[in-house]
Every structure is written in C-alpha cells, then in structure tokens.
Design a protein around this motif. Structure first.
Motif, PDB file in Angstrom:
ATOM      1  N   VAL A  23      14.296  -4.734 -62.715  1.00  0.00           N
ATOM      2  CA  VAL A  23      14.045  -5.969 -62.343  1.00  0.00           C
ATOM      3  C   VAL A  23      12.894  -6.391 -63.775  1.00  0.00           C
ATOM      4  O   VAL A  23      12.162  -5.616 -63.745  1.00  0.00           O
ATOM      5  CB  VAL A  23      13.335  -6.165 -60.951  1.00  0.00           C
ATOM      6  CG1 VAL A  23      12.753  -7.504 -60.633  1.00  0.00           C
ATOM      7  CG2 VAL A  23      14.409  -5.564 -60.049  1.00  0.00           C
ATOM      8  N   VAL A  24      13.272  -7.595 -64.151  1.00  0.00           N
ATOM      9  CA  VAL A  24      12.114  -8.107 -64.916  1.00  0.00           C
ATOM     10  C   VAL A  24      10.939  -8.427 -64.094  1.00  0.00           C
ATOM     11  O   VAL A  24      10.941  -8.875 -63.191  1.00  0.00           O
ATOM     12  CB  VAL A  24      12.703  -9.361 -65.675  1.00  0.00           C
ATOM     13  CG1 VAL A  24      11.744  -9.917 -66.511  1.00  0.00           C
ATOM     14  CG2 VAL A  24      13.980  -9.354 -66.378  1.00  0.00           C
ATOM     15  N   ALA A  25       9.676  -7.969 -64.997  1.00  0.00           N
ATOM     16  CA  ALA A  25       8.517  -7.884 -64.243  1.00  0.00           C
ATOM     17  C   ALA A  25       7.937  -9.285 -63.852  1.00  0.00           C
ATOM     18  O   ALA A  25       7.760  -9.722 -62.587  1.00  0.00           O
ATOM     19  CB  ALA A  25       7.417  -7.268 -65.273  1.00  0.00           C
ATOM     20  N   SER A  26       8.569 -10.458 -64.565  1.00  0.00           N
ATOM     21  CA  SER A  26       8.066 -11.686 -64.103  1.00  0.00           C
ATOM     22  C   SER A  26       8.855 -12.325 -62.965  1.00  0.00           C
ATOM     23  O   SER A  26       8.511 -13.205 -62.373  1.00  0.00           O
ATOM     24  CB  SER A  26       8.259 -12.669 -65.571  1.00  0.00           C
ATOM     25  OG  SER A  26       9.721 -12.844 -65.673  1.00  0.00           O
ATOM     26  N   ALA A  27       9.954 -11.427 -62.596  1.00  0.00           N
ATOM     27  CA  ALA A  27      10.961 -12.056 -61.468  1.00  0.00           C
ATOM     28  C   ALA A  27      10.681 -11.171 -60.528  1.00  0.00           C
ATOM     29  O   ALA A  27      11.383 -11.644 -59.371  1.00  0.00           O
ATOM     30  CB  ALA A  27      12.409 -12.050 -62.060  1.00  0.00           C
ATOM     31  N   ASN A  28      10.034 -10.345 -60.370  1.00  0.00           N
ATOM     32  CA  ASN A  28       9.896  -9.207 -59.466  1.00  0.00           C
ATOM     33  C   ASN A  28       8.635 -10.037 -58.252  1.00  0.00           C
ATOM     34  O   ASN A  28       7.516 -10.012 -58.766  1.00  0.00           O
ATOM     35  CB  ASN A  28       9.210  -7.950 -59.908  1.00  0.00           C
ATOM     36  CG  ASN A  28       8.986  -6.868 -58.790  1.00  0.00           C
ATOM     37  OD1 ASN A  28       9.139  -7.290 -57.646  1.00  0.00           O
ATOM     38  ND2 ASN A  28       8.572  -5.579 -59.127  1.00  0.00           N
ATOM     39  N   PRO A  29       9.099 -10.438 -57.194  1.00  0.00           N
ATOM     40  CA  PRO A  29       8.241 -10.984 -56.251  1.00  0.00           C
ATOM     41  C   PRO A  29       7.475  -9.905 -55.700  1.00  0.00           C
ATOM     42  O   PRO A  29       6.361 -10.488 -54.846  1.00  0.00           O
ATOM     43  CB  PRO A  29       9.484 -11.659 -55.069  1.00  0.00           C
ATOM     44  CG  PRO A  29      10.433 -10.642 -55.210  1.00  0.00           C
ATOM     45  CD  PRO A  29      10.489 -10.351 -56.594  1.00  0.00           C
ATOM     46  N   PHE A  30       7.460  -8.815 -55.630  1.00  0.00           N
ATOM     47  CA  PHE A  30       6.667  -7.924 -55.035  1.00  0.00           C
ATOM     48  C   PHE A  30       5.710  -7.229 -55.984  1.00  0.00           C
ATOM     49  O   PHE A  30       4.747  -6.133 -55.670  1.00  0.00           O
ATOM     50  CB  PHE A  30       7.471  -6.532 -54.585  1.00  0.00           C
ATOM     51  CG  PHE A  30       8.652  -6.926 -53.429  1.00  0.00           C
ATOM     52  CD1 PHE A  30       7.992  -7.324 -52.065  1.00  0.00           C
ATOM     53  CD2 PHE A  30      10.073  -7.135 -53.757  1.00  0.00           C
ATOM     54  CE1 PHE A  30       9.039  -7.740 -51.022  1.00  0.00           C
ATOM     55  CE2 PHE A  30      10.861  -7.347 -52.892  1.00  0.00           C
ATOM     56  CZ  PHE A  30      10.377  -7.922 -51.593  1.00  0.00           C
ATOM     57  N   LYS A  31       5.283  -7.753 -57.198  1.00  0.00           N
ATOM     58  CA  LYS A  31       4.664  -7.221 -57.991  1.00  0.00           C
ATOM     59  C   LYS A  31       3.211  -7.681 -57.679  1.00  0.00           C
ATOM     60  O   LYS A  31       3.003  -8.926 -57.156  1.00  0.00           O
ATOM     61  CB  LYS A  31       4.867  -8.000 -59.608  1.00  0.00           C
ATOM     62  CG  LYS A  31       3.885  -7.440 -60.547  1.00  0.00           C
ATOM     63  CD  LYS A  31       4.361  -8.224 -61.960  1.00  0.00           C
ATOM     64  CE  LYS A  31       3.098  -7.990 -63.137  1.00  0.00           C
ATOM     65  NZ  LYS A  31       3.396  -8.815 -64.255  1.00  0.00           N
ATOM     66  N   ASP A  32       2.192  -6.659 -57.961  1.00  0.00           N
ATOM     67  CA  ASP A  32       0.731  -6.949 -57.646  1.00  0.00           C
ATOM     68  C   ASP A  32       0.221  -8.095 -58.461  1.00  0.00           C
ATOM     69  O   ASP A  32       0.521  -8.297 -59.834  1.00  0.00           O
ATOM     70  CB  ASP A  32      -0.123  -5.748 -57.779  1.00  0.00           C
ATOM     71  CG  ASP A  32       0.337  -4.835 -56.670  1.00  0.00           C
ATOM     72  OD1 ASP A  32       0.723  -5.038 -55.553  1.00  0.00           O
ATOM     73  OD2 ASP A  32      -0.085  -3.521 -56.908  1.00  0.00           O
ATOM     74  N   ARG A  33      -0.306  -9.016 -57.792  1.00  0.00           N
ATOM     75  CA  ARG A  33      -0.668 -10.206 -58.599  1.00  0.00           C
ATOM     76  C   ARG A  33      -2.079  -9.816 -59.415  1.00  0.00           C
ATOM     77  O   ARG A  33      -2.555 -10.310 -60.505  1.00  0.00           O
ATOM     78  CB  ARG A  33      -1.312 -11.379 -57.497  1.00  0.00           C
ATOM     79  CG  ARG A  33      -0.096 -11.797 -56.942  1.00  0.00           C
ATOM     80  CD  ARG A  33       1.020 -12.399 -57.648  1.00  0.00           C
ATOM     81  NE  ARG A  33       1.898 -13.395 -56.801  1.00  0.00           N
ATOM     82  CZ  ARG A  33       3.277 -13.152 -57.349  1.00  0.00           C
ATOM     83  NH1 ARG A  33       3.532 -12.698 -58.432  1.00  0.00           N
ATOM     84  NH2 ARG A  33       3.981 -13.643 -56.579  1.00  0.00           N
ATOM     85  N   LYS A  34      -2.847  -8.982 -58.847  1.00  0.00           N
ATOM     86  CA  LYS A  34      -4.120  -8.795 -59.407  1.00  0.00           C
ATOM     87  C   LYS A  34      -4.193  -6.887 -59.691  1.00  0.00           C
ATOM     88  O   LYS A  34      -3.637  -6.400 -58.982  1.00  0.00           O
ATOM     89  CB  LYS A  34      -5.178  -8.947 -58.292  1.00  0.00           C
ATOM     90  CG  LYS A  34      -5.543 -10.345 -58.012  1.00  0.00           C
ATOM     91  CD  LYS A  34      -6.644 -10.371 -57.256  1.00  0.00           C
ATOM     92  CE  LYS A  34      -6.770 -11.957 -56.482  1.00  0.00           C
ATOM     93  NZ  LYS A  34      -7.971 -12.256 -55.919  1.00  0.00           N
ATOM     94  N   THR A  35      -4.856  -6.677 -60.514  1.00  0.00           N
ATOM     95  CA  THR A  35      -5.293  -5.374 -60.841  1.00  0.00           C
ATOM     96  C   THR A  35      -6.440  -4.955 -60.019  1.00  0.00           C
ATOM     97  O   THR A  35      -7.425  -5.662 -59.799  1.00  0.00           O
ATOM     98  CB  THR A  35      -5.196  -5.014 -62.266  1.00  0.00           C
ATOM     99  OG1 THR A  35      -6.471  -5.722 -62.636  1.00  0.00           O
ATOM    100  CG2 THR A  35      -4.060  -5.381 -63.172  1.00  0.00           C
ATOM    101  N   CYS A  36      -6.341  -3.746 -59.774  1.00  0.00           N
ATOM    102  CA  CYS A  36      -7.522  -3.183 -58.904  1.00  0.00           C
ATOM    103  C   CYS A  36      -8.541  -2.581 -59.894  1.00  0.00           C
ATOM    104  O   CYS A  36      -8.138  -1.946 -60.875  1.00  0.00           O
ATOM    105  CB  CYS A  36      -7.126  -2.005 -58.148  1.00  0.00           C
ATOM    106  SG  CYS A  36      -8.471  -1.116 -57.097  1.00  0.00           S
ATOM    107  N   ALA A  37      -9.814  -3.124 -59.621  1.00  0.00           N
ATOM    108  CA  ALA A  37     -10.832  -2.567 -60.521  1.00  0.00           C
ATOM    109  C   ALA A  37     -12.066  -2.226 -59.985  1.00  0.00           C
ATOM    110  O   ALA A  37     -12.421  -2.642 -58.877  1.00  0.00           O
ATOM    111  CB  ALA A  37     -11.523  -4.077 -61.433  1.00  0.00           C
ATOM    112  N   LEU A  38     -12.393  -1.168 -60.393  1.00  0.00           N
ATOM    113  CA  LEU A  38     -13.858  -0.349 -59.371  1.00  0.00           C
ATOM    114  C   LEU A  38     -14.815  -1.056 -60.148  1.00  0.00           C
ATOM    115  O   LEU A  38     -14.821  -0.715 -61.637  1.00  0.00           O
ATOM    116  CB  LEU A  38     -13.443   1.211 -59.341  1.00  0.00           C
ATOM    117  CG  LEU A  38     -12.133   1.632 -58.459  1.00  0.00           C
ATOM    118  CD1 LEU A  38     -12.167   3.052 -58.803  1.00  0.00           C
ATOM    119  CD2 LEU A  38     -12.513   1.447 -57.150  1.00  0.00           C
ATOM    120  N   LEU A  39     -15.803  -1.192 -59.335  1.00  0.00           N
ATOM    121  CA  LEU A  39     -17.249  -1.637 -60.148  1.00  0.00           C
ATOM    122  C   LEU A  39     -18.031  -0.425 -60.164  1.00  0.00           C
ATOM    123  O   LEU A  39     -18.339   0.386 -59.398  1.00  0.00           O
ATOM    124  CB  LEU A  39     -17.766  -2.731 -59.113  1.00  0.00           C
ATOM    125  CG  LEU A  39     -16.914  -4.062 -59.261  1.00  0.00           C
ATOM    126  CD1 LEU A  39     -17.373  -5.074 -58.420  1.00  0.00           C
ATOM    127  CD2 LEU A  39     -16.720  -4.688 -60.852  1.00  0.00           C
TER     128      LEU A  39
END
Length: 72
Positions: free
Chosen positions: A56-72
């Motif tokens: 599946v193309v990453a741009s067409a994947n509805p299950f792709k995470d919108r944000k990346t996880c960042a630890l502070l």
C-alpha cells in the motif's frame, strides 16, 4: 409413557438426518482440482491490484500513524 415419547423424538430426529444426508448425497459436486485451478487463475489475474502482494502506498494508507512518537 416418557419412553415412547423419547423414542418417537429420536425416530423423528433420525429421519430428519437421513433426509438431509439424501439431499446432500444428491448434490452435484465440482472437482476440487477444477476449483483450485480457477482459484489460482483468479489470483494471477488480480495480482496487480492486490494490496497484499503489491503493498500500500504510504500516502493512501488510512491506518498510517499521523504523528511520530517523540520522547522528551
């Protein structure tokens, strides 16, 4: 009397089973080898549009995470 009722019920149930088996025995069946060949042909014909094969193309994947996880 309950013995006769129980026996009568089991006879009725056995007749239903026999009738169902007769119906199933009378059905026309398709050979497994023919069905398997048709299934293989179908899969080969639709391989180009199958997302499990092509991905599946990453741009067409509805299950792709919108944000990346960042630890502070």
């Amino acid at each position: 009397m309950s013995g006769k009722v129980c026996s009568s019920n089991s006879v009725v149930q056995a007749r239903r089973v026999v009738d169902q088996l007769r119906v199933e025995a009378g059905m026309e069946r398709t050979k497994v080898s023919l069905v398997a060949a048709e299934l293989v042909q179908y899969c080969q014909d639709h391989m180009r549009t199958d997302p499990l094969v092509t991905g599946v193309v990453a741009s067409a994947n509805p299950f792709k995470d919108r944000k990346t996880c960042a630890l502070l």
